[in-house]
Scaffold this active site. Structure first.
Site, PDB file in Angstrom:
ATOM      1  CB  SER A  89      -8.520   6.952  75.792  1.00 45.73           C
ATOM      2  OG  SER A  89      -9.888   7.047  76.073  1.00 45.73           O
ATOM      3  CD  GLU A 124     -11.542   5.046  63.090  1.00 46.81           C
ATOM      4  OE1 GLU A 124     -11.865   6.094  63.634  1.00 46.81           O
ATOM      5  OE2 GLU A 124     -12.332   4.399  62.353  1.00 46.81           O
ATOM      6  CG  ASP A 179     -19.692 -11.549  69.698  1.00 46.31           C
ATOM      7  OD1 ASP A 179     -20.358 -11.660  70.753  1.00 46.31           O
ATOM      8  OD2 ASP A 179     -18.485 -11.830  69.618  1.00 46.31           O
ATOM      9  N   GLY A 218      -5.494  -6.891  72.591  1.00 48.38           N
ATOM     10  CA  GLY A 218      -6.402  -7.975  72.951  1.00 48.38           C
ATOM     11  C   GLY A 218      -5.965  -9.253  72.272  1.00 48.38           C
ATOM     12  CB  SER A 219      -4.726 -12.191  72.645  1.00 47.11           C
ATOM     13  OG  SER A 219      -4.823 -12.567  73.992  1.00 47.11           O
ATOM     14  N   GLY A 220      -7.245 -13.667  71.647  1.00 44.32           N
ATOM     15  CA  GLY A 220      -8.291 -14.672  71.837  1.00 44.32           C
ATOM     16  C   GLY A 220      -7.950 -15.902  71.022  1.00 44.32           C
TER      17      GLY A 220
HETATM   18  P1  ADP Z   1     -11.982 -11.070  69.174  1.00 39.33           P
HETATM   19  O1  ADP Z   1     -12.547 -11.516  67.865  1.00 39.33           O
HETATM   20  O2  ADP Z   1     -11.033 -12.073  69.737  1.00 39.33           O
HETATM   21  O3  ADP Z   1     -13.012 -10.722  70.207  1.00 39.33           O
HETATM   22  P2  ADP Z   1     -11.617  -8.217  68.702  1.00 39.33           P
HETATM   23  O4  ADP Z   1     -11.660  -7.835  67.262  1.00 39.33           O
HETATM   24  O5  ADP Z   1     -12.856  -7.993  69.493  1.00 39.33           O
HETATM   25  O6  ADP Z   1     -11.123  -9.741  68.851  1.00 39.33           O
HETATM   26  O7  ADP Z   1     -10.408  -7.449  69.388  1.00 39.33           O
HETATM   27  C1  ADP Z   1     -10.006  -7.768  70.722  1.00 39.33           C
HETATM   28  C2  ADP Z   1      -9.841  -6.500  71.551  1.00 39.33           C
HETATM   29  O8  ADP Z   1      -8.851  -5.655  70.945  1.00 39.33           O
HETATM   30  C3  ADP Z   1     -11.095  -5.641  71.638  1.00 39.33           C
HETATM   31  O9  ADP Z   1     -11.958  -6.069  72.666  1.00 39.33           O
HETATM   32  C4  ADP Z   1     -10.492  -4.253  71.901  1.00 39.33           C
HETATM   33  O10 ADP Z   1     -10.156  -4.113  73.260  1.00 39.33           O
HETATM   34  C5  ADP Z   1      -9.195  -4.290  71.090  1.00 39.33           C
HETATM   35  N1  ADP Z   1      -9.385  -3.684  69.734  1.00 39.33           N
HETATM   36  C6  ADP Z   1      -9.717  -4.351  68.611  1.00 39.33           C
HETATM   37  N2  ADP Z   1      -9.828  -3.521  67.550  1.00 39.33           N
HETATM   38  C7  ADP Z   1      -9.546  -2.278  68.009  1.00 39.33           C
HETATM   39  C8  ADP Z   1      -9.493  -0.964  67.392  1.00 39.33           C
HETATM   40  N3  ADP Z   1      -9.743  -0.788  66.096  1.00 39.33           N
HETATM   41  N4  ADP Z   1      -9.196   0.102  68.182  1.00 39.33           N
HETATM   42  C9  ADP Z   1      -8.935  -0.087  69.507  1.00 39.33           C
HETATM   43  N5  ADP Z   1      -8.975  -1.283  70.136  1.00 39.33           N
HETATM   44  C10 ADP Z   1      -9.269  -2.383  69.416  1.00 39.33           C
HETATM   45 MG    MG Z   2     -14.486 -12.005  67.270  1.00 39.17          MG
END
Ligand code: ADP
Ligand code: MG
Ligand code: MG
Length: 324
Positions: free
Chosen positions: A115, A111, A185, A35-37
């Protein structure tokens, strides 16, 4: 001379010519972007030491807001989201593994849960590539494990699946509430889910920690996602985080059961005018939804009431509920 400004959105591409922390580079091999943002990006990786898959969130230091820092006794001043994961130990919250930093990023190693919902069947094998950096192809793919993708795949969940997912999120939020932590959030994208619908909360970038011995403080600024924002937040009123959190749980419940948001637009959300819900709503589930989406925060269900609601309680029959 001032440093160049961070870009609008940051992706794993930024690692292409970025020298990684030497210990991190030695101990982990990077895989796909998850994921990215605006904040940075999340990449899957594998520990070279024990072969465990992990998720690494690269947090761009300059993008962490002034209020998003906290002093950790061991690690010094770190982003709130790393601190929260470090202090919370609960099956419904993703586990903290370690934290690195360099001049540009924090690397939050956690962690990897779930899936990849949009992956090809053979993808599990290639989820974590052996290369030390994400290859160009890996950076194009997105193999996320979150509830948003999961619901996209299933369109909506059946009542038992929805109940199990919701009960786990409620349990985590209840546990956090007792520690004085509000996520702020809560949404499908911030829950990671595996093939058995076991769910864990991620992304504490908007979280706040308050003193549980005092009444919850009022906040003026909102950091979450509009679709999940409570009536009082949308009205621009000062809000209390625990009450707003229960509203966002109501929106999540609707998405789990109907596959849809309960409101057509912000005006409907402000008034609490719920659209006729699609899907299989038992009277119990509907009663719970109305309790969460009560416009008056003082009349809204509390997280304890949500946890004790008969519709939620039924999820734990024959299962072991975590002790708090
Ligand atoms: P943001 O702050 O930009 O929303 P996130 O921490 O929500 O970033 O991470 C973005 C995406 O990455 C999540 O929506 C998820 O799909 C994936 N992701 C993040 N952390 C994990 C993790 N521990 N295990 C699996 N997928 C993850
Ligand atoms: Mg965030
Ligand atoms: Mg997120």
């Amino acid at each position: 001379l001032s440093a160049p400004l961070p870009p609008q959105t940051v992706s794993a591409r930024h690692l292409a010519d970025h020298p990684l922390h030497p210990i991190f580079a030695r101990n982990y091999s990077l895989g796909d972007e998850l994921g990215s943002g605006g904040f940075g990006f999340v990449v899957s990786a594998r520990s070279v030491v024990d072969d465990k898959p992990v998720a690494v969130k690269f947090i761009w230091k300059e993008k962490v807001p002034a209020h998003g820092w906290v002093r950790d006794p061991q690690l010094g001043v770190i982003p709130m989201e790393a601190f929260v994961l470090k202090v919370v130990d609960h099956p419904g919250v993703v586990k903290f593994i370690e934290l690195f930093d360099d001049h540009q990023f924090f690397y939050l190693v956690m962690e990897l849960h779930g899936s990849p919902w949009n992956a090809q069947p053979s993808k599990a094998e290639t989820l974590v590539a052996q290369s030390p950096r994400p290859g160009p192809a890996a950076m194009e793919r997105r193999s996320s494990c979150d509830l948003f993708e999961c619901i996209e795949q299933h369109s909506r969940l059946n009542e038992e699946q929805a109940r199990w997912v919701f009960a786990q999120v409620v349990e985590a939020v209840w546990h956090l509430d007792r520690m004085g932590i509000c996520h702020r959030d809560i949404k499908d994208e911030n829950c990671v889910v595996d093939a058995d619908f076991n769910v864990k909360l991620i992304d504490f970038g908007s979280a706040v920690i308050t003193d549980v011995r005092k009444p919850p403080p009022y906040f003026n600024r909102f950091f979450g996602t509009m679709t999940f924002a409570s009536s009082e937040i949308l009205q621009g009123k000062p809000y209390r985080a625990p009450q707003a959190e229960v509203w966002s749980l109501g929106v999540l419940l609707s998405i789990l059961i109907s596959g849809e948001c309960p409101f057509t637009d912000p005006t409907a959300a402000i008034k609490g005018r719920i659209s006729k819900p699609k899907g299989a709503w038992s009277p119990d589930a509907l009663n719970l939804l109305l309790g969460c989406l009560e416009v008056d925060p003082d009349k809204r269900a509390t997280i304890g009431q949500v946890r004790d609601h008969p519709w939620v309680r039924r999820a734990w029959r024959g299962r072991k509920q975590p002790q708090s």
